[in-house]
Design a protein around this motif. Structure first.
Motif, PDB file in Angstrom:
ATOM      1  N   ALA A  80       0.824  -1.215   0.000  1.00 16.52           N
ATOM      2  CA  ALA A  80       0.000   0.000   0.000  1.00 16.52           C
ATOM      3  C   ALA A  80       0.859   1.267   0.000  1.00 16.52           C
ATOM      4  CB  ALA A  80      -0.937  -0.007   1.192  1.00 16.52           C
ATOM      5  N   TYR A  81       1.975   1.216   0.688  1.00 20.60           N
ATOM      6  CA  TYR A  81       2.881   2.372   0.737  1.00 20.60           C
ATOM      7  C   TYR A  81       3.372   2.720  -0.667  1.00 20.60           C
ATOM      8  CZ  TYR A  81       7.191   4.999   1.449  1.00 20.60           C
ATOM      9  OH  TYR A  81       8.179   5.947   1.373  1.00 20.60           O
ATOM     10  N   PHE A  82       3.770   1.713  -1.429  1.00 19.86           N
ATOM     11  CA  PHE A  82       4.290   1.943  -2.779  1.00 19.86           C
ATOM     12  C   PHE A  82       3.175   2.323  -3.744  1.00 19.86           C
ATOM     13  CE2 PHE A  82       7.414  -0.864  -0.747  1.00 19.86           C
ATOM     14  CZ  PHE A  82       8.501  -0.009  -0.803  1.00 19.86           C
ATOM     15  N   ILE A  83       1.997   1.780  -3.541  1.00 21.51           N
ATOM     16  CA  ILE A  83       0.845   2.173  -4.360  1.00 21.51           C
ATOM     17  C   ILE A  83       0.536   3.644  -4.121  1.00 21.51           C
ATOM     18  CG2 ILE A  83      -1.654   1.857  -4.605  1.00 21.51           C
ATOM     19  CD1 ILE A  83      -1.097  -1.179  -4.293  1.00 21.51           C
ATOM     20  N   ASP A  84       0.608   4.089  -2.875  1.00 24.86           N
ATOM     21  CA  ASP A  84       0.412   5.505  -2.561  1.00 24.86           C
ATOM     22  C   ASP A  84       1.434   6.376  -3.275  1.00 24.86           C
ATOM     23  OD1 ASP A  84      -1.736   4.879  -0.927  1.00 24.86           O
ATOM     24  OD2 ASP A  84      -0.604   5.087   0.952  1.00 24.86           O
ATOM     25  N   GLN A  85       2.674   5.883  -3.378  1.00 31.45           N
ATOM     26  CA  GLN A  85       3.711   6.640  -4.088  1.00 31.45           C
ATOM     27  C   GLN A  85       3.383   6.771  -5.575  1.00 31.45           C
ATOM     28  OE1 GLN A  85       7.406   4.579  -2.792  1.00 31.45           O
ATOM     29  NE2 GLN A  85       8.029   6.629  -2.159  1.00 31.45           N
ATOM     30  N   LEU A  86       2.893   5.701  -6.178  1.00 36.32           N
ATOM     31  CA  LEU A  86       2.487   5.766  -7.587  1.00 36.32           C
ATOM     32  C   LEU A  86       1.377   6.798  -7.771  1.00 36.32           C
ATOM     33  CD1 LEU A  86       2.399   1.962  -8.495  1.00 36.32           C
ATOM     34  CD2 LEU A  86       3.915   3.668  -9.518  1.00 36.32           C
ATOM     35  N   GLN A  87       0.370   6.715  -6.920  1.00 32.50           N
ATOM     36  CA  GLN A  87      -0.766   7.625  -7.023  1.00 32.50           C
ATOM     37  C   GLN A  87      -0.354   9.072  -6.775  1.00 32.50           C
ATOM     38  OE1 GLN A  87      -3.305   5.560  -4.216  1.00 32.50           O
ATOM     39  NE2 GLN A  87      -4.510   4.657  -5.878  1.00 32.50           N
ATOM     40  N   ALA A  88       0.543   9.289  -5.829  1.00 37.39           N
ATOM     41  CA  ALA A  88       1.001  10.646  -5.517  1.00 37.39           C
ATOM     42  C   ALA A  88       1.700  11.289  -6.712  1.00 37.39           C
ATOM     43  CB  ALA A  88       1.942  10.623  -4.312  1.00 37.39           C
ATOM     44  N   LYS A  89       2.288  10.466  -7.569  1.00 38.40           N
ATOM     45  CA  LYS A  89       2.959  10.965  -8.780  1.00 38.40           C
ATOM     46  C   LYS A  89       2.006  11.009  -9.974  1.00 38.40           C
ATOM     47  CE  LYS A  89       7.036  11.395  -6.943  1.00 38.40           C
ATOM     48  NZ  LYS A  89       7.740  12.643  -6.806  1.00 38.40           N
ATOM     49  N   GLY A  90       0.723  10.721  -9.731  1.00 38.46           N
ATOM     50  CA  GLY A  90      -0.271  10.771 -10.797  1.00 38.46           C
ATOM     51  C   GLY A  90      -0.233   9.590 -11.745  1.00 38.46           C
ATOM     52  N   LEU A  91       0.352   8.484 -11.311  1.00 40.55           N
ATOM     53  CA  LEU A  91       0.448   7.297 -12.157  1.00 40.55           C
ATOM     54  C   LEU A  91      -0.677   6.323 -11.854  1.00 40.55           C
ATOM     55  CD1 LEU A  91       4.281   6.832 -11.802  1.00 40.55           C
ATOM     56  CD2 LEU A  91       3.079   7.623 -13.831  1.00 40.55           C
ATOM     57  N   LYS A  92      -1.088   5.603 -12.885  1.00 46.30           N
ATOM     58  CA  LYS A  92      -2.123   4.594 -12.710  1.00 46.30           C
ATOM     59  C   LYS A  92      -1.562   3.405 -11.939  1.00 46.30           C
ATOM     60  CE  LYS A  92      -4.652   5.628 -16.946  1.00 46.30           C
ATOM     61  NZ  LYS A  92      -5.057   5.117 -18.256  1.00 46.30           N
ATOM     62  N   VAL A  93      -2.401   2.836 -11.107  1.00 46.43           N
ATOM     63  CA  VAL A  93      -2.029   1.627 -10.373  1.00 46.43           C
ATOM     64  C   VAL A  93      -2.647   0.458 -11.131  1.00 46.43           C
ATOM     65  CG1 VAL A  93      -2.119   0.411  -8.180  1.00 46.43           C
ATOM     66  CG2 VAL A  93      -1.981   2.909  -8.216  1.00 46.43           C
ATOM     67  N   THR A  94      -1.890  -0.068 -12.083  1.00 49.06           N
ATOM     68  CA  THR A  94      -2.381  -1.163 -12.923  1.00 49.06           C
ATOM     69  C   THR A  94      -2.132  -2.497 -12.221  1.00 49.06           C
ATOM     70  OG1 THR A  94      -0.268  -1.431 -14.056  1.00 49.06           O
ATOM     71  CG2 THR A  94      -1.823   0.162 -15.003  1.00 49.06           C
ATOM     72  N   PRO A  95      -2.876  -3.520 -12.579  1.00 47.10           N
ATOM     73  CA  PRO A  95      -2.618  -4.845 -12.014  1.00 47.10           C
ATOM     74  C   PRO A  95      -1.174  -5.312 -12.276  1.00 47.10           C
ATOM     75  CG  PRO A  95      -4.707  -4.848 -13.177  1.00 47.10           C
ATOM     76  CD  PRO A  95      -4.048  -3.527 -13.459  1.00 47.10           C
ATOM     77  N   GLN A  96      -0.616  -4.934 -13.423  1.00 45.70           N
ATOM     78  CA  GLN A  96       0.746  -5.319 -13.755  1.00 45.70           C
ATOM     79  C   GLN A  96       1.746  -4.638 -12.822  1.00 45.70           C
ATOM     80  OE1 GLN A  96      -1.596  -4.338 -15.899  1.00 45.70           O
ATOM     81  NE2 GLN A  96      -1.700  -5.821 -17.567  1.00 45.70           N
TER      82      GLN A  96
END
Length: 138
Positions: free
Chosen positions: A4-20
């Motif tokens: 979840a921490y790394f997913i938050d980092q992706l989202q904070a940078k405006g990146l999609k959280v894809t299943p891949q």
């Protein structure tokens, strides 16, 4: 650190959280090896996403490296490896025979006389020591 921490980092940078991307993170978090090549990751991911290309893995690794989730390592003549950035900045001892690596828990830059680099602002650095591990030395 949790996924979840790394997913938050992706989202904070405006990146999609894809299943891949989630699966790439899981591979790192669940791996017994801390340093993985793109090929290692691809081999594990195609079990769940058979149509995912190695190029897609490389692109996602590059994105995750650029935003600080991953660190890219080059241990000389070996292919580039990646590690998840959980413990922050560290350096390695690398066996030139079997390729195993071990983290060292200090930064040699801390011992450099700062007067020697007074007109230079360090942006990034790496420090690896190459030799033989105990198993290969014997």
């Amino acid at each position: 650190m949790q996924e979840a921490y790394f997913i938050d980092q992706l989202q904070a940078k405006g990146l999609k959280v894809t299943p891949q991307r989630q699966e790439i993170l899981r591979v790192f978090l669940e791996s017994k090896k801390s340093h993985l090549s793109a090929e290692d990751i691809h081999t594990k991911i195609i079990q769940k996403f058979p149509s995912m290309s190695l190029d897609t893995v490389y692109r996602n690794l590059s994105v995750m490296r650029e935003i600080g989730i991953l660190t890219e390592l080059n241990f000389g003549d070996r292919k580039n490896l990646f590690e998840i950035n959980t413990s922050g900045h560290h350096h390695h001892l690398i066996c030139i025979k079997c390729g195993c690596s071990q983290e060292i828990d200090f930064c040699p830059l801390d011992f450099l006389d700062q007067r020697q680099i007074k007109n230079f602002k360090v942006q990034k650095h790496s420090f690896e020591i190459f030799g033989l591990c105990n198993n290969c030395h014997e």
